[in-house]
Design a protein around this motif. Structure first.
Motif, PDB file in Angstrom:
ATOM      1  N   VAL A 173      71.907  60.783  59.785  1.00  0.00           N
ATOM      2  CA  VAL A 173      72.679  59.763  60.499  1.00  0.00           C
ATOM      3  C   VAL A 173      72.157  58.367  60.161  1.00  0.00           C
ATOM      4  CG1 VAL A 173      73.262  58.850  62.780  1.00  0.00           C
ATOM      5  CG2 VAL A 173      73.334  61.311  62.375  1.00  0.00           C
ATOM      6  N   GLN A 174      70.850  58.224  60.094  1.00  0.00           N
ATOM      7  CA  GLN A 174      70.273  56.924  59.753  1.00  0.00           C
ATOM      8  C   GLN A 174      70.706  56.482  58.355  1.00  0.00           C
ATOM      9  OE1 GLN A 174      66.006  56.753  60.039  1.00  0.00           O
ATOM     10  NE2 GLN A 174      65.895  54.640  59.297  1.00  0.00           N
ATOM     11  N   ALA A 175      70.729  57.419  57.400  1.00  0.00           N
ATOM     12  CA  ALA A 175      71.172  57.082  56.048  1.00  0.00           C
ATOM     13  C   ALA A 175      72.629  56.624  56.041  1.00  0.00           C
ATOM     14  CB  ALA A 175      70.984  58.282  55.122  1.00  0.00           C
ATOM     15  N   LEU A 176      73.466  57.263  56.847  1.00  0.00           N
ATOM     16  CA  LEU A 176      74.861  56.837  56.948  1.00  0.00           C
ATOM     17  C   LEU A 176      74.962  55.438  57.532  1.00  0.00           C
ATOM     18  CD1 LEU A 176      76.454  60.144  58.301  1.00  0.00           C
ATOM     19  CD2 LEU A 176      76.910  59.115  56.069  1.00  0.00           C
ATOM     20  N   ALA A 177      74.190  55.180  58.588  1.00  0.00           N
ATOM     21  CA  ALA A 177      74.261  53.874  59.247  1.00  0.00           C
ATOM     22  C   ALA A 177      73.783  52.752  58.342  1.00  0.00           C
ATOM     23  CB  ALA A 177      73.433  53.904  60.537  1.00  0.00           C
ATOM     24  N   GLU A 178      72.890  53.042  57.418  1.00  0.00           N
ATOM     25  CA  GLU A 178      72.363  52.017  56.523  1.00  0.00           C
ATOM     26  C   GLU A 178      73.265  51.778  55.311  1.00  0.00           C
ATOM     27  OE1 GLU A 178      68.502  53.511  55.680  1.00  0.00           O
ATOM     28  OE2 GLU A 178      67.635  52.802  57.578  1.00  0.00           O
ATOM     29  N   ASP A 179      74.346  52.537  55.207  1.00  0.00           N
ATOM     30  CA  ASP A 179      75.314  52.331  54.137  1.00  0.00           C
ATOM     31  C   ASP A 179      76.317  51.269  54.588  1.00  0.00           C
ATOM     32  OD1 ASP A 179      77.123  52.408  52.075  1.00  0.00           O
ATOM     33  OD2 ASP A 179      77.652  54.525  52.310  1.00  0.00           O
ATOM     34  N   GLU A 180      76.128  50.030  54.138  1.00  0.00           N
ATOM     35  CA  GLU A 180      76.964  48.924  54.594  1.00  0.00           C
ATOM     36  C   GLU A 180      78.410  49.044  54.117  1.00  0.00           C
ATOM     37  OE1 GLU A 180      75.008  45.454  53.211  1.00  0.00           O
ATOM     38  OE2 GLU A 180      73.389  45.555  54.712  1.00  0.00           O
ATOM     39  N   ALA A 181      78.658  49.839  53.098  1.00  0.00           N
ATOM     40  CA  ALA A 181      80.027  50.001  52.597  1.00  0.00           C
ATOM     41  C   ALA A 181      80.845  50.973  53.431  1.00  0.00           C
ATOM     42  CB  ALA A 181      79.991  50.471  51.144  1.00  0.00           C
ATOM     43  N   LEU A 182      80.216  51.645  54.386  1.00  0.00           N
ATOM     44  CA  LEU A 182      80.902  52.651  55.196  1.00  0.00           C
ATOM     45  C   LEU A 182      81.522  51.980  56.416  1.00  0.00           C
ATOM     46  CD1 LEU A 182      81.278  55.727  54.992  1.00  0.00           C
ATOM     47  CD2 LEU A 182      79.324  55.974  56.527  1.00  0.00           C
ATOM     48  N   GLY A 183      82.824  52.130  56.577  1.00  0.00           N
ATOM     49  CA  GLY A 183      83.513  51.554  57.722  1.00  0.00           C
ATOM     50  C   GLY A 183      83.078  52.206  59.025  1.00  0.00           C
ATOM     51  N   PRO A 184      83.184  51.489  60.148  1.00  0.00           N
ATOM     52  CA  PRO A 184      82.722  52.044  61.427  1.00  0.00           C
ATOM     53  C   PRO A 184      83.381  53.365  61.802  1.00  0.00           C
ATOM     54  CG  PRO A 184      83.060  49.696  61.633  1.00  0.00           C
ATOM     55  CD  PRO A 184      83.592  50.080  60.285  1.00  0.00           C
ATOM     56  N   GLY A 185      84.692  53.486  61.583  1.00  0.00           N
ATOM     57  CA  GLY A 185      85.360  54.729  61.929  1.00  0.00           C
ATOM     58  C   GLY A 185      84.809  55.911  61.151  1.00  0.00           C
ATOM     59  N   ARG A 186      84.637  55.724  59.854  1.00  0.00           N
ATOM     60  CA  ARG A 186      84.078  56.807  59.036  1.00  0.00           C
ATOM     61  C   ARG A 186      82.615  57.056  59.381  1.00  0.00           C
ATOM     62  NH1 ARG A 186      84.573  56.155  52.983  1.00  0.00           N
ATOM     63  NH2 ARG A 186      84.167  53.943  53.399  1.00  0.00           N
ATOM     64  N   LEU A 187      81.870  55.990  59.667  1.00  0.00           N
ATOM     65  CA  LEU A 187      80.471  56.163  60.056  1.00  0.00           C
ATOM     66  C   LEU A 187      80.355  57.038  61.294  1.00  0.00           C
ATOM     67  CD1 LEU A 187      77.432  55.561  60.212  1.00  0.00           C
ATOM     68  CD2 LEU A 187      78.006  53.374  61.306  1.00  0.00           C
ATOM     69  N   ILE A 188      81.152  56.756  62.307  1.00  0.00           N
ATOM     70  CA  ILE A 188      81.094  57.521  63.551  1.00  0.00           C
ATOM     71  C   ILE A 188      81.463  58.979  63.305  1.00  0.00           C
ATOM     72  CG2 ILE A 188      82.176  57.784  65.822  1.00  0.00           C
ATOM     73  CD1 ILE A 188      82.462  54.679  65.813  1.00  0.00           C
ATOM     74  N   ASN A 189      82.545  59.203  62.579  1.00  0.00           N
ATOM     75  CA  ASN A 189      82.996  60.575  62.348  1.00  0.00           C
ATOM     76  C   ASN A 189      82.046  61.353  61.436  1.00  0.00           C
ATOM     77  OD1 ASN A 189      85.215  60.070  63.953  1.00  0.00           O
ATOM     78  ND2 ASN A 189      86.560  59.576  62.257  1.00  0.00           N
ATOM     79  N   HIS A 190      81.487  60.698  60.423  1.00  0.00           N
ATOM     80  CA  HIS A 190      80.509  61.376  59.565  1.00  0.00           C
ATOM     81  C   HIS A 190      79.233  61.687  60.348  1.00  0.00           C
ATOM     82  CE1 HIS A 190      83.281  60.737  56.483  1.00  0.00           C
ATOM     83  NE2 HIS A 190      82.738  59.737  55.817  1.00  0.00           N
ATOM     84  N   ALA A 191      78.824  60.772  61.230  1.00  0.00           N
ATOM     85  CA  ALA A 191      77.630  61.018  62.032  1.00  0.00           C
ATOM     86  C   ALA A 191      77.832  62.217  62.961  1.00  0.00           C
ATOM     87  CB  ALA A 191      77.276  59.779  62.843  1.00  0.00           C
ATOM     88  N   LEU A 192      79.008  62.328  63.546  1.00  0.00           N
ATOM     89  CA  LEU A 192      79.301  63.492  64.390  1.00  0.00           C
ATOM     90  C   LEU A 192      79.248  64.773  63.566  1.00  0.00           C
ATOM     91  CD1 LEU A 192      82.218  62.052  66.565  1.00  0.00           C
ATOM     92  CD2 LEU A 192      79.909  62.609  67.344  1.00  0.00           C
ATOM     93  N   HIS A 193      79.681  64.688  62.310  1.00  0.00           N
ATOM     94  CA  HIS A 193      79.662  65.875  61.456  1.00  0.00           C
ATOM     95  C   HIS A 193      78.228  66.317  61.159  1.00  0.00           C
ATOM     96  CE1 HIS A 193      80.797  68.655  58.227  1.00  0.00           C
ATOM     97  NE2 HIS A 193      79.827  68.097  57.512  1.00  0.00           N
TER      98      HIS A 193
END
Length: 409
Positions: free
Chosen positions: A316-336
């Motif tokens: 999850v931390q790696a996803l959050a540090e990806d600035e190119a990832l939009g908030p909607g995708r960040l939230i859904n990928h983190a849940l995954h």
């Protein structure tokens, strides 16, 4: 300059220029700003508006592009200029009660940093986007720390509590962003740091060996653990494969001893690829210790849960540090990526006789909740600039405002 810092300055400058822009930023909160001085100033602006400051609601045209480093032309504001200047002064004074270092000169810097005041909702969206990334990363770090601490103490309560908090934060951020929180697998695996070493690896390996020895000596004990313990719960892949062999023999109703186990391991290719050796298997079968298979299995399960929590937190931390990832995708990928932790947690609760957690409430039929739609539209619908009043004297006419940037898809 950092784009996020520019966005924070622009949204504050737009509100300093036009207090009525706050009506389009009701979904933005002071804590969404990164710099403390910006948090204090935005909170002060909201307080002045709620207190009914004279500048709020006053009819005035807003210059679309104030000169950098200078206060907008007095003629652009007419009689409303004193109220606007008082608005800026009062905002600086109110914010100065909570933070040090804020001056009127910096307020003018913020005004100069705003290209167009009517674009405030788009600037605010950028600030919220940065806050979402920052918040997710912070809670992922807390989950990682809690899981490591639990692994050292032989507990799981802290990791589970932090996981619940992270899931709740993701749901709240989804509501603020205006998206439907649902697990979605990333198109590519997020970049992660090398796996952290297993905490207390020697004790974890010892528990696994003891469990396998008890199960090899008392095959009937498999009935107590096979429903919730999986091969993947073992930190040592060789131990997990040996547990798989025990389960296969037990499932087929075949006798279990060191010879049948060795034969099953050979049939699965574990001896040929070096996963297991005959010496390892013999050492485990000869290391019979008195004890309960269920007790050892729960210790293995506890270690598996904290390891899974650690891995999920790092992902999850790696996803959050990806600035190119939009908030909607960040939230859904983190849940995954939190899904494996939910699965291990459900089996841990089954092992301890705890009730399974309630599934999340399904969204009502007919579309997303109205509050979520409103949150998304508040950032996406353009807000046209107010038309300037008729001028009695000749002079240049401000250029029409460009359309604000498109909101989040």
């Amino acid at each position: 300059m950092n784009p996020l810092l520019r966005a924070e300055q622009a949204v504050l400058g737009s509100v300093l220029l036009d207090p009525d822009q706050l009506s389009h930023l009701h979904w933005l909160a002071p804590e969404h700003f990164y710099r403390p001085i910006h948090q204090a100033l935005f909170a002060a602006l909201r307080k002045l508006r709620s207190d009914g400051h004279p500048a709020v609601g006053a009819e005035k045209p807003v210059p679309t592009s104030p000169a950098r480093g200078a206060w907008p032309d007095d003629a652009a504001f007419g009689d409303s200029l004193p109220a606007l200047r008082q608005w800026v002064t009062d905002a600086v004074d109110e914010a100065g009660r909570h933070v040090r270092g804020l001056t009127a000169a910096y307020a003018h810097t913020l005004i100069s940093a705003c290209p167009r005041a009517e674009h405030a909702p788009v600037y605010g969206r950028m600030v919220l986007e940065g806050a979402i990334h920052r918040t997710v990363a912070q809670h992922a770090i807390r989950l990682h720390q809690a899981a490591r601490a639990d692994a050292l103490q032989g507990e799981v309560a802290g990791a589970l509590r932090s996981a619940d908090v992270l899931t709740g934060v993701l749901a709240d951020l989804a509501r603020r962003w205006g998206t439907d929180p649902r697990p979605v697998a990333p198109t590519a695996a997020p970049p992660t740091a090398p796996a952290a070493p297993v905490v207390r690896a020697d004790l974890v390996a010892e528990d696994e060996r003891f469990l396998l020895a008890v199960l090899a000596e008392q095959p009937q004990a498999l009935d107590e653990v096979v429903a919730w313990l999986r091969p993947g719960d073992f930190a040592d892949p060789a131990h997990g494969q040996l547990y798989r062999c025990l389960g296969a023999l037990h499932h087929r109703g075949e006798p279990i001893d060191r010879i049948t186990l060795l034969w099953e391991a050979q049939r699965r290719g574990l001896l040929a690829d070096g996963t297991l050796s005959g010496e390892q298997l013999t050492a485990i079968c000869d290391g019979v210790v008195p004890g309960s298979a269920e007790w050892f299995a729960q210790r293995v399960m506890r270690s598996s849960l904290t390891r899974t929590a650690t891995a999920s937190a790092r992902a999850v931390q790696a996803l959050a540090e990806d600035e190119a990832l939009g908030p909607g995708r960040l939230i859904n990928h983190a849940l995954h990526v939190l899904g494996p932790l939910d699965e291990v947690r459900a089996r841990w609760q089954a092992a301890n006789g705890s009730p399974a957690p309630k599934p999340p409430t399904a969204p009502a039929a007919g579309g997303p909740p109205p509050a979520r739609v409103q949150a998304a539209r508040a950032r996406s619908i353009p807000h046209p600039a107010p038309s300037p009043p008729a001028r009695t004297s000749s002079g240049p006419v401000p250029a029409s405002a460009r359309s604000p940037s498109r909101g989040h898809p």
